[in-house]
Write a protein that holds these residues in place. Structure first.
Motif, PDB file in Angstrom:
ATOM      1  N   UNK A  37     -45.933  12.524 -23.077  1.00  0.00           N
ATOM      2  CA  UNK A  37     -46.787  11.339 -23.045  1.00  0.00           C
ATOM      3  C   UNK A  37     -46.193  10.351 -22.049  1.00  0.00           C
ATOM      4  N   UNK A  38     -46.988   9.923 -21.092  1.00  0.00           N
ATOM      5  CA  UNK A  38     -46.565   8.927 -20.100  1.00  0.00           C
ATOM      6  C   UNK A  38     -47.268   7.611 -20.403  1.00  0.00           C
ATOM      7  N   UNK A  39     -46.488   6.545 -20.494  1.00  0.00           N
ATOM      8  CA  UNK A  39     -47.024   5.219 -20.817  1.00  0.00           C
ATOM      9  C   UNK A  39     -46.594   4.231 -19.741  1.00  0.00           C
ATOM     10  N   UNK A  40     -47.495   3.318 -19.442  1.00  0.00           N
ATOM     11  CA  UNK A  40     -47.196   2.209 -18.539  1.00  0.00           C
ATOM     12  C   UNK A  40     -46.797   0.997 -19.373  1.00  0.00           C
ATOM     13  N   UNK A  41     -45.811   0.233 -18.893  1.00  0.00           N
ATOM     14  CA  UNK A  41     -45.296  -0.937 -19.618  1.00  0.00           C
ATOM     15  C   UNK A  41     -45.353  -2.158 -18.709  1.00  0.00           C
ATOM     16  N   UNK A  42     -45.897  -3.241 -19.221  1.00  0.00           N
ATOM     17  CA  UNK A  42     -45.891  -4.532 -18.531  1.00  0.00           C
ATOM     18  C   UNK A  42     -44.981  -5.466 -19.325  1.00  0.00           C
ATOM     19  N   UNK A  43     -43.788  -5.665 -18.801  1.00  0.00           N
ATOM     20  CA  UNK A  43     -42.753  -6.405 -19.543  1.00  0.00           C
ATOM     21  C   UNK A  43     -41.933  -7.215 -18.546  1.00  0.00           C
ATOM     22  N   UNK A  44     -42.499  -8.324 -18.076  1.00  0.00           N
ATOM     23  CA  UNK A  44     -41.910  -9.072 -16.969  1.00  0.00           C
ATOM     24  C   UNK A  44     -40.786 -10.015 -17.389  1.00  0.00           C
ATOM     25  N   UNK A  45     -40.918 -10.640 -18.536  1.00  0.00           N
ATOM     26  CA  UNK A  45     -39.964 -11.701 -18.895  1.00  0.00           C
ATOM     27  C   UNK A  45     -39.462 -11.531 -20.330  1.00  0.00           C
ATOM     28  N   UNK A  46     -38.762 -10.431 -20.617  1.00  0.00           N
ATOM     29  CA  UNK A  46     -38.290 -10.233 -21.995  1.00  0.00           C
ATOM     30  C   UNK A  46     -37.112 -11.118 -22.372  1.00  0.00           C
ATOM     31  N   UNK A  47     -36.419 -11.708 -21.370  1.00  0.00           N
ATOM     32  CA  UNK A  47     -35.190 -12.457 -21.655  1.00  0.00           C
ATOM     33  C   UNK A  47     -35.433 -13.784 -22.356  1.00  0.00           C
ATOM     34  N   UNK A  48     -36.690 -14.238 -22.382  1.00  0.00           N
ATOM     35  CA  UNK A  48     -36.973 -15.596 -22.853  1.00  0.00           C
ATOM     36  C   UNK A  48     -37.583 -15.566 -24.251  1.00  0.00           C
ATOM     37  N   UNK A  49     -37.028 -16.372 -25.106  1.00  0.00           N
ATOM     38  CA  UNK A  49     -37.587 -16.623 -26.429  1.00  0.00           C
ATOM     39  C   UNK A  49     -37.196 -18.033 -26.832  1.00  0.00           C
ATOM     40  N   UNK A  50     -37.814 -18.531 -27.882  1.00  0.00           N
ATOM     41  CA  UNK A  50     -37.471 -19.876 -28.334  1.00  0.00           C
ATOM     42  C   UNK A  50     -36.002 -19.953 -28.738  1.00  0.00           C
ATOM     43  N   UNK A  51     -35.473 -18.867 -29.290  1.00  0.00           N
ATOM     44  CA  UNK A  51     -34.066 -18.872 -29.685  1.00  0.00           C
ATOM     45  C   UNK A  51     -33.164 -18.892 -28.463  1.00  0.00           C
ATOM     46  N   UNK A  52     -33.454 -18.065 -27.467  1.00  0.00           N
ATOM     47  CA  UNK A  52     -32.581 -18.021 -26.294  1.00  0.00           C
ATOM     48  C   UNK A  52     -32.642 -19.310 -25.494  1.00  0.00           C
ATOM     49  N   UNK A  53     -33.727 -20.084 -25.623  1.00  0.00           N
ATOM     50  CA  UNK A  53     -33.853 -21.333 -24.884  1.00  0.00           C
ATOM     51  C   UNK A  53     -33.214 -22.517 -25.598  1.00  0.00           C
ATOM     52  N   UNK A  54     -33.299 -22.541 -26.925  1.00  0.00           N
ATOM     53  CA  UNK A  54     -32.955 -23.774 -27.625  1.00  0.00           C
ATOM     54  C   UNK A  54     -31.883 -23.619 -28.701  1.00  0.00           C
ATOM     55  N   UNK A  55     -31.552 -22.393 -29.093  1.00  0.00           N
ATOM     56  CA  UNK A  55     -30.586 -22.218 -30.170  1.00  0.00           C
ATOM     57  C   UNK A  55     -29.335 -21.512 -29.660  1.00  0.00           C
ATOM     58  N   UNK A  56     -28.300 -21.517 -30.487  1.00  0.00           N
ATOM     59  CA  UNK A  56     -27.075 -20.818 -30.127  1.00  0.00           C
ATOM     60  C   UNK A  56     -27.322 -19.307 -30.086  1.00  0.00           C
ATOM     61  N   UNK A  57     -26.778 -18.675 -29.076  1.00  0.00           N
ATOM     62  CA  UNK A  57     -26.923 -17.228 -28.907  1.00  0.00           C
ATOM     63  C   UNK A  57     -25.530 -16.629 -28.761  1.00  0.00           C
ATOM     64  N   UNK A  58     -25.327 -15.489 -29.409  1.00  0.00           N
ATOM     65  CA  UNK A  58     -24.050 -14.795 -29.280  1.00  0.00           C
ATOM     66  C   UNK A  58     -24.156 -13.821 -28.108  1.00  0.00           C
ATOM     67  N   UNK A  59     -23.572 -14.205 -26.984  1.00  0.00           N
ATOM     68  CA  UNK A  59     -23.617 -13.380 -25.783  1.00  0.00           C
ATOM     69  C   UNK A  59     -22.471 -12.373 -25.786  1.00  0.00           C
ATOM     70  N   UNK A  60     -22.637 -11.318 -25.009  1.00  0.00           N
ATOM     71  CA  UNK A  60     -21.602 -10.305 -24.897  1.00  0.00           C
ATOM     72  C   UNK A  60     -20.295 -10.915 -24.394  1.00  0.00           C
ATOM     73  N   UNK A  61     -19.202 -10.486 -24.985  1.00  0.00           N
ATOM     74  CA  UNK A  61     -17.838 -10.891 -24.616  1.00  0.00           C
ATOM     75  C   UNK A  61     -17.509 -12.324 -25.016  1.00  0.00           C
ATOM     76  N   UNK A  62     -18.419 -13.041 -25.643  1.00  0.00           N
ATOM     77  CA  UNK A  62     -18.128 -14.398 -26.107  1.00  0.00           C
ATOM     78  C   UNK A  62     -17.628 -14.337 -27.550  1.00  0.00           C
ATOM     79  N   UNK A  63     -16.644 -15.164 -27.908  1.00  0.00           N
ATOM     80  CA  UNK A  63     -16.073 -15.087 -29.252  1.00  0.00           C
ATOM     81  C   UNK A  63     -16.991 -15.599 -30.356  1.00  0.00           C
ATOM     82  N   UNK A  64     -18.013 -16.373 -30.002  1.00  0.00           N
ATOM     83  CA  UNK A  64     -18.908 -16.923 -31.007  1.00  0.00           C
ATOM     84  C   UNK A  64     -20.225 -17.325 -30.336  1.00  0.00           C
ATOM     85  N   UNK A  65     -21.273 -17.568 -31.130  1.00  0.00           N
ATOM     86  CA  UNK A  65     -22.544 -18.046 -30.541  1.00  0.00           C
ATOM     87  C   UNK A  65     -22.349 -19.400 -29.877  1.00  0.00           C
ATOM     88  N   UNK A  66     -23.079 -19.620 -28.797  1.00  0.00           N
ATOM     89  CA  UNK A  66     -22.908 -20.868 -28.057  1.00  0.00           C
ATOM     90  C   UNK A  66     -24.173 -21.156 -27.247  1.00  0.00           C
TER      91      UNK A  66
END
Length: 759
Positions: free
Chosen positions: A406-435
């Motif tokens: 099965x071959x599917x086409x995906x339209x997914x231009x801006x997955x990095x953005x959410x209300x949490x990633x914009x306004x709340x603390x996020x635990x990023x890779x290699x960081x000791x805590x959310x910030x």
């Protein structure tokens, strides 16, 4: 009798005769002015509305969910040539490949399933494939473990040509370690599990043998300076670990970290930087007791593991350094992707997203940082056998147990953005805590974008706060004295002089603040604080002794010119404050106030900080606040002040209880306009701060504001990219911020006007 001027009589009769024409022309001019003012006002409103909707138009796609649709479905190409071990698709989504369990690479058209080419891995006769592994997706390296203890490493590539302006993609298969199988050791034990990583300079392979050993082999490419001959330097080692229960082996692309996992979720990590002596780093459980580990892959960048279990949960575990600077695996987040076991996980090659499939071919697309579920579709009624994600993450292939792709086409231009990633603390890779972090770009595809707007909003408010802290007292008090107490002639000099300061370009102020004021404040920090203490005390002491002087001396200075006496007092005491600051700093602060703040108080000092911004930007907005406030105070009707004075009130009582109340709407407007100017200021904060997006209230730390961030990063952002649209979102936030505050200010101003209009 007086002589009659005939010219005046004729002129009067002429005006009387032309009065209807004159009135008509005046009505025309009044109408033109009226409609012109209305048109101008409406034009301003329309322009603001258009700006708002344009910003909204650019920002809106950030919050759209991804879409996926089926485009092709066909029978597995060359199904008779073996079971699929690995399914892949090239970047243009035109050519797919499946590696089979009999050592065949079947290349086919993604659109139709038509066979393009078939290449053999070269498995010797009498030997079967016992295991398979693939390296980093972008390298295209795969490895086949054989039943006689040997292995073959192959590398798939695609050559793109344009004969007659038509794109042709030709698959190629190379063997970086040679076409002949290589042995891990001399015992010829089948390789049951395998992990491979290879780049231009080195290759590392880790295998679990049928007799319960974990073997590691490393190959280093060395090129002769004389004849360009390439040789492989090999080193071998054996890991001293119980290997019988090992079901998953992962090796990161840097060939430094090795992970071994059992089916019950017991994960062990090793440091293999020294290939001859690998070191155990940590043991942990990555699934809940009673569940089974069903899938284990790296997230893009190989800093995190995606762990799928039999309950349908996918967890992200990342390598983080603890307080003792020791690396350890920590669970950052988890995704409930299904109610059934997760059988396949594929990571995106250029973003921190991934795609999953369960036993019922329920496919989900997720982004780890944003913690968003973007797609959740059932692709087939049969179980998923193999899953492939396009390098651009805009398509995927799924092979089911019924022998269909099965071959599917995906339209997914801006997955990095959410209300949490914009306004709340996020635990990023290699960081000791959310910030809260803003870090929008990097030179590597492995980079995890950090689009938190919170530190930018914080920096904007912080810069405005310190600027207003400097500007409001000076501007308002100066306006009160100038409008109410100062002599008219002196006011005629002072008011234009302050207002002309507003004509100074902010880029010049920012330039001076960054190159002169910031170093000056750093070198004379004790002197700055001494001025803040000495000058007010000196002014109060001077005023006290001035009042004690005989009236004959005090009346030498005309009323309203008293402020001129303070000029030498302020200058002399400012100089004196800088003179005495040196000995005071040596006596009480060990000779350096900045070092004392850092060592004794734990307060770090940045050269370009909030103190510098407050002084420079406060200087820039003083004329705005002063001019409007002074006009408001000066415009208070004289009959109010005269009446108050006539009833026995002192000038200060009249000022505080009559003049300021009446002028309060204008003063409030002045403050809010100054605040809006401070919030939107760009060049001063751009040059006078370190532009570091940190959230620290300290006056000795810098910041990054919304406006400065837009000015710095907009020229380097790709049009319509996530970074580009997030910058427009920052502009929209700034627009809404100023709009809301100005609207509230206008409402408060109107209420103040209604309340004190009866005075």
């Amino acid at each position: 009798m007086p002589e009659i001027d005939s010219n005046k009589i004729n002129s009067a009769f002429s005006c009387q005769g032309n009065r209807p024409l004159y009135r008509s022309w005046r009505r025309v001019k009044d109408a033109i002015a009226r409609y012109g003012v209305v048109a101008g006002g409406l034009g301003v409103i329309v322009a603001i509305v258009l700006i708002f909707f344009y910003l909204l138009y650019v920002v809106y796609p950030l919050f759209l969910s991804a879409e996926a649709e089926a485009i092709f479905k066909y029978t597995v190409p060359e199904k008779s040539l073996g079971r699929t071990l690995y399914l892949s698709v090239e970047e243009q989504n035109e050519v797919g490949v499946r590696f089979t369990d009999i050592g065949q690479a079947i290349y086919f058209e993604v659109e139709t399933g038509k066979l393009i080419d078939r290449k053999s891995i070269g498995v010797p006769e009498g030997v079967s494939i016992s295991s398979f592994a693939r390296g980093e997706n972008s390298q295209g390296v795969v490895a086949f473990g054989l039943s006689d203890g040997r292995f073959i490493v192959a590398k798939q590539q695609y050559k793109v040509t344009y004969p007659e302006d038509v794109r042709v993609i030709t698959p190629e298969l190379e063997f970086p370690l040679g076409e002949e199988p290589l042995a891990l050791d001399g015992q010829q034990s089948a390789l049951e599990k395998l992990a491979i990583q290879s780049d231009e300079d080195s290759s590392t392979i880790v295998a679990k043998t049928a007799d319960g050993r974990i073997l590691l082999a490393s190959f280093e490419r060395e090129e002769s300076f004389l004849d360009d001959e390439v040789t492989l330097e090999r080193s071998d080692s054996t890991l001293d670990v119980p290997a019988s229960a090992i079901k998953f082996i992962l090796l990161d692309k840097e060939q430094r970290n090795l992970y071994l996992a059992t089916q019950d979720g017991r994960l062990s990590s090793f440091d293999i930087s020294n290939k001859s002596s690998p070191m155990i780093r940590q043991h942990m459980n990555v699934v809940t007791a009673g569940l089974k580990l069903t899938s284990l892959v790296f997230l893009n960048g190989d800093l995190s593991l995606l762990v799928g279990d039999s309950s349908g949960l996918v967890a992200q575990w990342s390598l983080v350094r603890d307080e003792q600077n020791r690396p350890a695996m920590i669970k950052l987040r988890s995704f409930n992707v299904s109610d059934n076991p997760v059988t396949a996980i594929e990571s995106e090659q250029r973003r921190k997203g991934f795609i999953t499939a369960d036993v019922n071919s329920l496919v989900g697309i997720y982004h780890s940082t944003a913690e968003r579920q973007l797609v959740n579709k059932t692709v087939s009624s049969s179980a998923a056998v193999a899953l492939a994600l396009s390098p651009r993450a805009n398509a995927f292939l799924l092979e089911d147990a019924g022998g269909k792709i099965h071959a599917w086409r995906v339209d997914n231009e801006h997955p990095e953005v959410s209300l949490k990633s914009l306004w709340r603390e996020v635990w990023y890779e290699s960081y000791p805590k959310p910030d809260y972090i803003w870090q929008s770009s990097s030179a590597s595809n492995d980079f995890e974008p950090k689009f938190s707007l919170t530190p930018l909003v914080f920096g904007t408010l912080k810069a405005a706060f310190y600027a207003m802290l400097v500007a409001i007292p000076l501007a308002i008090c100066g306006a009160i004295y100038t409008a109410y107490f100062m002599a008219p002639k002196m006011r005629g000099y002072v008011k234009p002089s302050i207002e002309i300061m507003e004509a100074l370009p902010t880029v010049i102020l920012g330039f001076l603040a960054g190159l002169w004021l910031a170093p000056f404040v750093e070198q004379n920090l004790a002197g700055i604080f001494s001025v803040l203490l000495v000058v007010p005390i000196a002014v109060i002491v001077f005023a006290f002794f001035w009042q004690k002087l005989p009236e004959s001396i005090r009346h030498i200075i005309p009323i309203g010119w008293d402020a001129a006496l303070l000029i030498p007092v302020i200058l002399l005491n400012s100089w004196l404050a800088f003179v005495v600051s040196g000995p005071l700093e040596s006596t009480f602060f060990g000779g350096d106030l900045r070092v004392w703040l850092s060592s004794e108080m734990g307060i770090n000092y940045d050269q370009r900080n909030s103190l510098v911004v407050g002084m420079a930007m406060g200087f820039a907005i003083i004329p705005t606040i002063f001019s409007i406030a002074e006009d408001s105070i000066f415009s208070v009707p004289r009959h109010l002040t005269n009446g108050s004075l006539a009833l026995g009130a002192t000038p200060w009582q009249t000022m505080m209880r009559v003049v300021l109340l009446t002028a309060s709407p204008g003063i409030f407007s002045a403050v809010m306009i100054g605040f809006g100017r401070a919030v939107g200021e760009t060049m001063i904060v751009l040059m006078a701060t370190g532009n570091t997006p940190v959230m620290d209230l300290s006056i000795f730390q810098g910041m990054r504001t919304l406006s400065a961030n837009i000015a710095v990063e907009m020229p380097e952002s790709e049009v319509d990219s996530t970074h580009y649209r997030v910058l427009f979102l920052a502009a929209l936030v700034l627009f809404m911020f100023t709009f809301v505050f100005n609207t509230l200010a206008e409402i408060i101003r109107q209420r103040l006007r209604e309340r004190y209009s009866s005075l």
